[in-house]
Scaffold this motif. Structure first.
Motif, PDB file in Angstrom:
ATOM      1  N   VAL A 348       0.815  -1.206   0.000  1.00  4.43           N
ATOM      2  CA  VAL A 348       0.000   0.000   0.000  1.00  4.43           C
ATOM      3  C   VAL A 348       0.857   1.270   0.000  1.00  4.43           C
ATOM      4  O   VAL A 348       0.634   2.198  -0.785  1.00  4.43           O
ATOM      5  CB  VAL A 348      -0.952  -0.037   1.237  1.00  4.43           C
ATOM      6  N   VAL A 349       1.863   1.296   0.873  1.00  2.19           N
ATOM      7  CA  VAL A 349       2.657   2.516   1.025  1.00  2.19           C
ATOM      8  C   VAL A 349       3.448   2.780  -0.260  1.00  2.19           C
ATOM      9  O   VAL A 349       3.492   3.900  -0.786  1.00  2.19           O
ATOM     10  CB  VAL A 349       3.608   2.390   2.236  1.00  2.19           C
ATOM     11  N   GLU A 350       4.026   1.728  -0.787  1.00  7.28           N
ATOM     12  CA  GLU A 350       4.810   1.827  -2.024  1.00  7.28           C
ATOM     13  C   GLU A 350       3.928   2.409  -3.153  1.00  7.28           C
ATOM     14  O   GLU A 350       4.333   3.314  -3.878  1.00  7.28           O
ATOM     15  CB  GLU A 350       5.345   0.421  -2.346  1.00  7.28           C
ATOM     16  N   GLN A 351       2.714   1.892  -3.249  1.00  4.87           N
ATOM     17  CA  GLN A 351       1.824   2.354  -4.325  1.00  4.87           C
ATOM     18  C   GLN A 351       1.362   3.795  -4.100  1.00  4.87           C
ATOM     19  O   GLN A 351       1.142   4.537  -5.054  1.00  4.87           O
ATOM     20  CB  GLN A 351       0.610   1.431  -4.429  1.00  4.87           C
ATOM     21  N   ALA A 352       1.224   4.185  -2.852  1.00  6.76           N
ATOM     22  CA  ALA A 352       0.818   5.572  -2.565  1.00  6.76           C
ATOM     23  C   ALA A 352       1.909   6.534  -3.026  1.00  6.76           C
ATOM     24  O   ALA A 352       1.645   7.527  -3.713  1.00  6.76           O
ATOM     25  CB  ALA A 352       0.556   5.745  -1.072  1.00  6.76           C
ATOM     26  N   ILE A 353       3.145   6.199  -2.683  1.00  5.81           N
ATOM     27  CA  ILE A 353       4.258   7.098  -3.044  1.00  5.81           C
ATOM     28  C   ILE A 353       4.427   7.130  -4.570  1.00  5.81           C
ATOM     29  O   ILE A 353       4.598   8.199  -5.169  1.00  5.81           O
ATOM     30  CB  ILE A 353       5.565   6.683  -2.327  1.00  5.81           C
ATOM     31  N   SER A 354       4.318   5.971  -5.203  1.00  7.74           N
ATOM     32  CA  SER A 354       4.459   5.962  -6.677  1.00  7.74           C
ATOM     33  C   SER A 354       3.339   6.757  -7.332  1.00  7.74           C
ATOM     34  O   SER A 354       3.559   7.478  -8.310  1.00  7.74           O
ATOM     35  CB  SER A 354       4.402   4.552  -7.252  1.00  7.74           C
ATOM     36  N   SER A 355       2.116   6.624  -6.806  1.00  6.28           N
ATOM     37  CA  SER A 355       0.992   7.389  -7.350  1.00  6.28           C
ATOM     38  C   SER A 355       1.301   8.877  -7.303  1.00  6.28           C
ATOM     39  O   SER A 355       1.150   9.598  -8.295  1.00  6.28           O
ATOM     40  CB  SER A 355      -0.274   7.165  -6.491  1.00  6.28           C
ATOM     41  N   LEU A 356       1.762   9.313  -6.143  1.00  7.08           N
ATOM     42  CA  LEU A 356       2.001  10.747  -5.966  1.00  7.08           C
ATOM     43  C   LEU A 356       3.132  11.240  -6.877  1.00  7.08           C
ATOM     44  O   LEU A 356       3.052  12.338  -7.436  1.00  7.08           O
ATOM     45  CB  LEU A 356       2.331  11.017  -4.488  1.00  7.08           C
ATOM     46  N   CYS A 357       4.145  10.410  -7.050  1.00  2.00           N
ATOM     47  CA  CYS A 357       5.253  10.781  -7.949  1.00  2.00           C
ATOM     48  C   CYS A 357       4.721  10.957  -9.379  1.00  2.00           C
ATOM     49  O   CYS A 357       5.072  11.921 -10.075  1.00  2.00           O
ATOM     50  CB  CYS A 357       6.339   9.715  -7.952  1.00  2.00           C
ATOM     51  N   ARG A 358       3.873  10.031  -9.816  1.00  2.00           N
ATOM     52  CA  ARG A 358       3.340  10.144 -11.190  1.00  2.00           C
ATOM     53  C   ARG A 358       2.468  11.387 -11.319  1.00  2.00           C
ATOM     54  O   ARG A 358       2.536  12.108 -12.315  1.00  2.00           O
ATOM     55  CB  ARG A 358       2.532   8.892 -11.555  1.00  2.00           C
ATOM     56  N   ILE A 359       1.628  11.633 -10.308  1.00  2.00           N
ATOM     57  CA  ILE A 359       0.713  12.779 -10.375  1.00  2.00           C
ATOM     58  C   ILE A 359       1.497  14.085 -10.493  1.00  2.00           C
ATOM     59  O   ILE A 359       1.179  14.949 -11.298  1.00  2.00           O
ATOM     60  CB  ILE A 359      -0.203  12.813  -9.121  1.00  2.00           C
ATOM     61  N   PHE A 360       2.547  14.220  -9.689  1.00  2.00           N
ATOM     62  CA  PHE A 360       3.299  15.479  -9.683  1.00  2.00           C
ATOM     63  C   PHE A 360       4.487  15.456 -10.647  1.00  2.00           C
ATOM     64  O   PHE A 360       5.183  16.457 -10.788  1.00  2.00           O
ATOM     65  CB  PHE A 360       3.787  15.796  -8.262  1.00  2.00           C
ATOM     66  N   GLY A 361       4.711  14.308 -11.272  1.00  2.00           N
ATOM     67  CA  GLY A 361       5.857  14.214 -12.185  1.00  2.00           C
ATOM     68  C   GLY A 361       7.162  14.364 -11.429  1.00  2.00           C
ATOM     69  O   GLY A 361       8.103  15.008 -11.909  1.00  2.00           O
ATOM     70  N   SER A 362       7.216  13.813 -10.207  1.00  2.00           N
ATOM     71  CA  SER A 362       8.431  13.979  -9.381  1.00  2.00           C
ATOM     72  C   SER A 362       9.274  12.723  -9.403  1.00  2.00           C
ATOM     73  O   SER A 362       8.768  11.619  -9.600  1.00  2.00           O
ATOM     74  CB  SER A 362       8.075  14.222  -7.916  1.00  2.00           C
ATOM     75  N   GLU A 363      10.533  12.925  -9.114  1.00  2.17           N
ATOM     76  CA  GLU A 363      11.454  11.796  -8.941  1.00  2.17           C
ATOM     77  C   GLU A 363      11.150  11.150  -7.596  1.00  2.17           C
ATOM     78  O   GLU A 363      10.919  11.850  -6.595  1.00  2.17           O
ATOM     79  CB  GLU A 363      12.904  12.309  -8.876  1.00  2.17           C
ATOM     80  N   ARG A 364      11.201   9.833  -7.564  1.00  4.01           N
ATOM     81  CA  ARG A 364      10.924   9.118  -6.315  1.00  4.01           C
ATOM     82  C   ARG A 364      11.886   9.545  -5.178  1.00  4.01           C
ATOM     83  O   ARG A 364      11.477   9.737  -4.039  1.00  4.01           O
ATOM     84  CB  ARG A 364      11.052   7.622  -6.579  1.00  4.01           C
ATOM     85  N   ARG A 365      13.140   9.697  -5.549  1.00  2.00           N
ATOM     86  CA  ARG A 365      14.146  10.064  -4.544  1.00  2.00           C
ATOM     87  C   ARG A 365      13.793  11.401  -3.879  1.00  2.00           C
ATOM     88  O   ARG A 365      13.852  11.552  -2.673  1.00  2.00           O
ATOM     89  CB  ARG A 365      15.514  10.158  -5.246  1.00  2.00           C
ATOM     90  N   GLU A 366      13.381  12.352  -4.722  1.00  2.00           N
ATOM     91  CA  GLU A 366      13.013  13.684  -4.194  1.00  2.00           C
ATOM     92  C   GLU A 366      11.808  13.575  -3.260  1.00  2.00           C
ATOM     93  O   GLU A 366      11.762  14.185  -2.195  1.00  2.00           O
ATOM     94  CB  GLU A 366      12.619  14.613  -5.342  1.00  2.00           C
ATOM     95  N   MET A 367      10.813  12.801  -3.711  1.00  2.00           N
ATOM     96  CA  MET A 367       9.587  12.660  -2.912  1.00  2.00           C
ATOM     97  C   MET A 367       9.908  12.008  -1.565  1.00  2.00           C
ATOM     98  O   MET A 367       9.458  12.471  -0.527  1.00  2.00           O
ATOM     99  CB  MET A 367       8.576  11.812  -3.698  1.00  2.00           C
ATOM    100  N   GLU A 368      10.689  10.957  -1.616  1.00  2.00           N
ATOM    101  CA  GLU A 368      11.004  10.243  -0.369  1.00  2.00           C
ATOM    102  C   GLU A 368      11.762  11.142   0.607  1.00  2.00           C
ATOM    103  O   GLU A 368      11.563  11.063   1.822  1.00  2.00           O
ATOM    104  CB  GLU A 368      11.802   8.972  -0.659  1.00  2.00           C
ATOM    105  N   ALA A 369      12.609  12.013   0.051  1.00  2.00           N
ATOM    106  CA  ALA A 369      13.374  12.908   0.931  1.00  2.00           C
ATOM    107  C   ALA A 369      12.444  13.891   1.649  1.00  2.00           C
ATOM    108  O   ALA A 369      12.771  14.393   2.722  1.00  2.00           O
ATOM    109  CB  ALA A 369      14.414  13.663   0.105  1.00  2.00           C
ATOM    110  N   LEU A 370      11.309  14.157   1.048  1.00  2.00           N
ATOM    111  CA  LEU A 370      10.369  15.103   1.665  1.00  2.00           C
ATOM    112  C   LEU A 370       9.489  14.462   2.738  1.00  2.00           C
ATOM    113  O   LEU A 370       8.916  15.141   3.577  1.00  2.00           O
ATOM    114  CB  LEU A 370       9.444  15.683   0.582  1.00  2.00           C
ATOM    115  N   ILE A 371       9.382  13.133   2.683  1.00  2.00           N
ATOM    116  CA  ILE A 371       8.443  12.455   3.591  1.00  2.00           C
ATOM    117  C   ILE A 371       9.062  12.248   4.972  1.00  2.00           C
ATOM    118  O   ILE A 371      10.153  11.703   5.094  1.00  2.00           O
ATOM    119  CB  ILE A 371       8.009  11.084   3.013  1.00  2.00           C
TER     120      ILE A 371
END
Ligand SMILES: Cc1cc2nc3c(=O)[nH]c(=O)nc-3n(C[C@H](O)[C@H](O)[C@H](O)COP(=O)(O)OP(=O)(O)OC[C@H]3O[C@@H](n4cnc5c(N)ncnc54)[C@H](O)[C@@H]3O)c2cc1C
Length: 449
Positions: A348-371
């Protein structure tokens, strides 16, 4: 042996509301709760960002009087959720009017629902029969998203008649508006608990396993956290456990065995469905999205006021901020079949983060650093919930009445799934049922004494 006038099983909002009223009427009452906390599916926790994080209910839907009177008398801080909706499509984000689109679609579709004196049909059938043409594709998709997302339902199982009743009930209480408790929903629970009279006893960490009953007498057998058994006796009992627990097989944890069996309730229980939802909080180090959106889109006001964010093709198709509160939290939400798929996937958590990355067009690494933290509760796997909230199945329009019907003036039933006015699946709906069951018990005990 512990003796009372009334035993209330479950310290969710329905159980607490019932116990408050019965205690006030001077009856010796005992609430038995399986968990180590009260509140049930209202579950507020603290956070590193010092903002309340909801793992269960978050919104007050409209202005239902029972809940509003608590909010007003206790002067709880609330804010209306009125931000700008954004939609993600074709790799881009833009402000959109998803709520208006869904509202208009639902109105048109539900016009075709059979009246209550005709055989019921599933919502899906209305789409298949009246809106099958290609020109309705958008409308069909929007309505299905709503029925699955908001009602946590399967479109092919939910009753069209119950949807009509629910929409009408919601309209009477301004249900199109949504409010948040700025200090968390838990404040409502705390308030109800504080109002319990001194005669109300609360037994936490005590799982009810069996109820032996006859007219005017119940014997409730429970197990405490240390493995010891306890028996409670009373003249009447209010059962407020969730439908998923009521329907669980007798050997499942949390399930209650009634003796004699409640065979007359079985048909009703099976006509109400247990809906699934995944609600996940992403707690960030900072509120990054206004700046992020401003850098890409020329929508200054709309970026600051982002409320809901819809991404129809994602495993998590709905997100929201806490606007107007400026907190660094985004909530991801999936209901119905998407929730079932997410829960089955085990990530679930993995899919939530991937969803958000696709929606915002962000790199996963950047998103994870913000969480900073991810927080959610799996209500489907919780033995004392066994699902998120109920919805009415086809042909089940009167099932909540049957479920709520007292047995032998001795067993009484409350909880969101027993709401007969179209407010099932909500906090205020559950609150109403607790108050209703309390009045039934008080009247029954008065008859006997
Ligand atoms: C993720 C999620 C989001 C939601 N969002 C909203 C929202 O925004 N707005 C809204 O209005 N509603 C929302 N709801 C629905 C709302 O939370 C519920 O309708 C409401 O809280 C139900 O209250 P209740 O008292 O009927 O049941 P519960 O709160 O479930 O209380 C039942 C109690 O019984 C206890 N219990 C169970 N088995 C036993 C046993 N064997 N022995 C002893 N005790 C037992 C449980 O531990 C629990 O405390 C949401 C629900 C979920 C799961």
């Amino acid at each position: 042996m512990l003796e009372f006038d009334v035993i209330v099983i479950g310290a969710g909002i329905a159980g607490l509301a019932a116990a408050e009223r019965i205690g006030e009427a001077g009856r010796r009452t005992c609430i038995i709760e399986a968990r180590e906390r009260i509140g049930g599916r209202v579950y507020t926790t603290g956070s590193p960002a010092s903002v309340p994080i909801e793992l269960g209910a978050e919104f007050i839907h409209g202005r239902p009087p029972e809940l509003w009177s608590i909010v007003q008398t206790t002067k709880l801080r609330i804010a209306e959720a009125r931000g700008v909706s954004w939609c993600a499509q074709d790799g881009k984000l833009a402000p959109c009017s998803e709520f208006a689109r869904v509202g208009a679609s639902m109105n048109l579709i539900l016009e075709h629902a059979p009246p209550p004196d005709q055989p019921d049909v599933p919502f899906q059938k209305l789409l298949d029969v009246y809106f099958a043409e290609e020109r309705f594709a958008e409308m069909r998709a929007a309505a299905t998203r709503y029925v699955e997302g908001f009602h946590a339902a399967r479109a092919e199982r939910i009753s069209a008649q119950a949807l009509v009743r629910g929409e009408a009930a919601s309209a009477r209480t301004e249900g199109g508006r949504a409010f948040r408790l700025l200090d968390g929903y838990g404040k409502v629970i705390e308030h109800l608990c504080a109002r319990l009279s001194g005669d109300v006893r609360l037994e936490l960490c005590t799982v009810v396993e069996r109820i032996y009953w006859e007219q005017g007498a119940v014997s409730v057998c429970a197990q405490r956290a240390d493995g010891t058994g306890a028996t409670f006796r009373a003249r009447a009992c209010i059962v407020t456990i969730p439908l998923g627990v009521l329907r669980a097989s007798p050997d499942a944890r949390g399930a209650i065995l009634f003796s004699p069996d409640l065979s007359e309730k079985r048909a009703a229980m099976l006509k109400i469905e247990v809906g699934q939802v995944v609600r996940l909080n992403l707690i960030f180090r900072r509120r990054w999205w206004p700046e992020f959106l401003r850098a890409r889109y020329d929508q200054r006001k709309a970026t600051e006021r982002m409320g809901f964010l819809f991404a129809r093709d994602e495993p998590f198709p709905t997100w929201w901020t806490q606007h107007p509160a400026h907190t660094p939290v985004l909530v991801g939400w999936a209901g119905g079949s998407r929730a079932e798929r997410l829960l089955a996937s085990g990530d679930v958590v993995e899919q939530a983060i991937s969803s958000l990355c696709r929606i915002f067009g962000s790199e996963r690494r950047e998103m994870e650093a913000l969480i900073e933290e991810v927080r959610w509760h799996d209500w489907s796997a919780d033995p004392f919930a066994r699902g998120s909230y109920s919805y009415i199945g086809v042909g089940g329009l009167y099932a909540p009445q049957a479920l709520a019907q007292p047995v032998a003036d001795t067993l009484f039933f409350a909880g969101e799934a027993t709401n007969t006015a179209g407010h099932e699946a909500t906090v205020h709906g559950a609150l109403q049922t607790g108050q209703r069951a309390a009045e039934e018990v008080i009247a029954a005990l008065a008859k006997k004494s």
